[in-house]
Scaffold this active site. Structure first.
Site, PDB file in Angstrom:
ATOM      1  N   CYS A  79      46.959  35.756  49.645  1.00 42.80           N
ATOM      2  CA  CYS A  79      45.977  36.430  48.789  1.00 42.80           C
ATOM      3  C   CYS A  79      46.014  35.856  47.365  1.00 42.80           C
ATOM      4  CB  CYS A  79      46.182  37.937  48.844  1.00 42.80           C
ATOM      5  SG  CYS A  79      44.684  38.808  48.408  1.00 42.80           S
ATOM      6  N   HIS A 172      47.021  39.627  53.819  1.00 44.54           N
ATOM      7  CA  HIS A 172      48.417  40.045  53.687  1.00 44.54           C
ATOM      8  C   HIS A 172      49.021  40.173  55.068  1.00 44.54           C
ATOM      9  CE1 HIS A 172      48.272  41.062  49.378  1.00 44.54           C
ATOM     10  NE2 HIS A 172      46.994  41.236  49.649  1.00 44.54           N
ATOM     11  N   GLU A 174      52.145  40.642  55.377  1.00 44.26           N
ATOM     12  CA  GLU A 174      53.432  41.292  55.133  1.00 44.26           C
ATOM     13  C   GLU A 174      53.320  42.808  55.078  1.00 44.26           C
ATOM     14  OE1 GLU A 174      51.560  39.962  52.951  1.00 44.26           O
ATOM     15  OE2 GLU A 174      51.684  40.989  51.030  1.00 44.26           O
TER      16      GLU A 174
HETATM   17  N1  GLN Z   1      41.736  39.802  43.799  1.00 46.38           N
HETATM   18  C1  GLN Z   1      43.081  39.436  43.492  1.00 46.38           C
HETATM   19  C2  GLN Z   1      43.157  38.255  42.536  1.00 46.38           C
HETATM   20  O1  GLN Z   1      42.194  37.730  42.077  1.00 46.38           O
HETATM   21  C3  GLN Z   1      43.861  39.114  44.746  1.00 46.38           C
HETATM   22  C4  GLN Z   1      44.082  40.353  45.546  1.00 46.38           C
HETATM   23  C5  GLN Z   1      45.352  40.362  46.339  1.00 46.38           C
HETATM   24  O2  GLN Z   1      46.268  39.563  46.136  1.00 46.38           O
HETATM   25  N2  GLN Z   1      45.448  41.331  47.193  1.00 46.38           N
HETATM   26  O3  GLN Z   1      44.240  37.868  42.227  1.00 46.38           O
END
Ligand code: GLN
Length: 194
Positions: A79, A172, A174
């Protein structure tokens, strides 16, 4: 023993650490440059990528992480971690930079806001079966260079890529308790060391 660093400036650090420890790895929380010494692999967790970027630069770990990636350290970014690994961001926060390592362009928050978060079971190349994962304000890969292999898609969007030693995932793995992505990452770390 295999030692995996988890970048621990902000975000979902504990979930990754717990999962890696459950699979028998030693975990080191990475906050400063010395913490990178002798690692066998590094995980960049989810969180807010612009915050992690700012903290990494002010703590002086951004450049050493960039160098470690270029030197071949196995890295898994999830992410916000994927965002930090992208060479290019379509919609960076003001002043936002990345470590790089993946020849991709990433769109942050591609599925909308927090209430557009969702869970899915998806196949990921190299991992047997479908894995249960969460997409939380998730990014997508909107374009990539020829050296990048697409390893996961959802709703026609690219949500998993790898390029050599670097794996980036939009989601994710995890938070659902499904440890197969981490298992696969540790297997790759072992191959890299061997
Ligand atoms: N939207 C977040 C960002 O720009 C990422 C979201 C996440 O890691 N769950 O960092």
């Amino acid at each position: 023993m295999t030692t995996i660093g988890v970048l621990a400036l902000q975000g979902g650090v504990r979930e990754h650490a717990t999962m890696l420890q459950g699979l028998g790895a030693a975990v080191r929380l990475v906050k400063k440059v010395e913490d990178l010494d002798g690692l066998d692999g590094l995980v960049l967790p989810g969180g807010e990528s612009s915050v992690i970027d700012r903290l990494a630069r002010s703590f002086g770990v951004a450049e050493p992480i960039r160098e470690a990636i270029a030197a071949g350290l196995p890295v898994l970014g999830t992410c916000a971690g994927l965002i930090l690994l992208a060479e290019r961001l379509e919609n960076p926060a003001p002043g936002q930079q990345t470590f790089g390592g993946l020849d991709v362009t990433v769109r942050r928050n591609a599925f909308g806001s927090q209430r557009d978060s969702f869970d899915a079971s998806i196949p990921v190349a190299g991992v047997e079966g479908e894995i249960d994962v969460s997409f939380i304000r998730a990014p997508i890969v909107v374009s990539h260079g020829p050296g990048v292999e697409v390893i996961a898609r959802v709703r026609d969007a690219i949500v998993g890529v790898r390029q050599g030693n670097v794996i980036g995932l939009s989601f994710h793995p995890e938070v659902t308790g499904d440890d197969r992505v981490h298992r696969q990452f540790l297997a790759e770390v072992a191959r890299h060391d061997g």
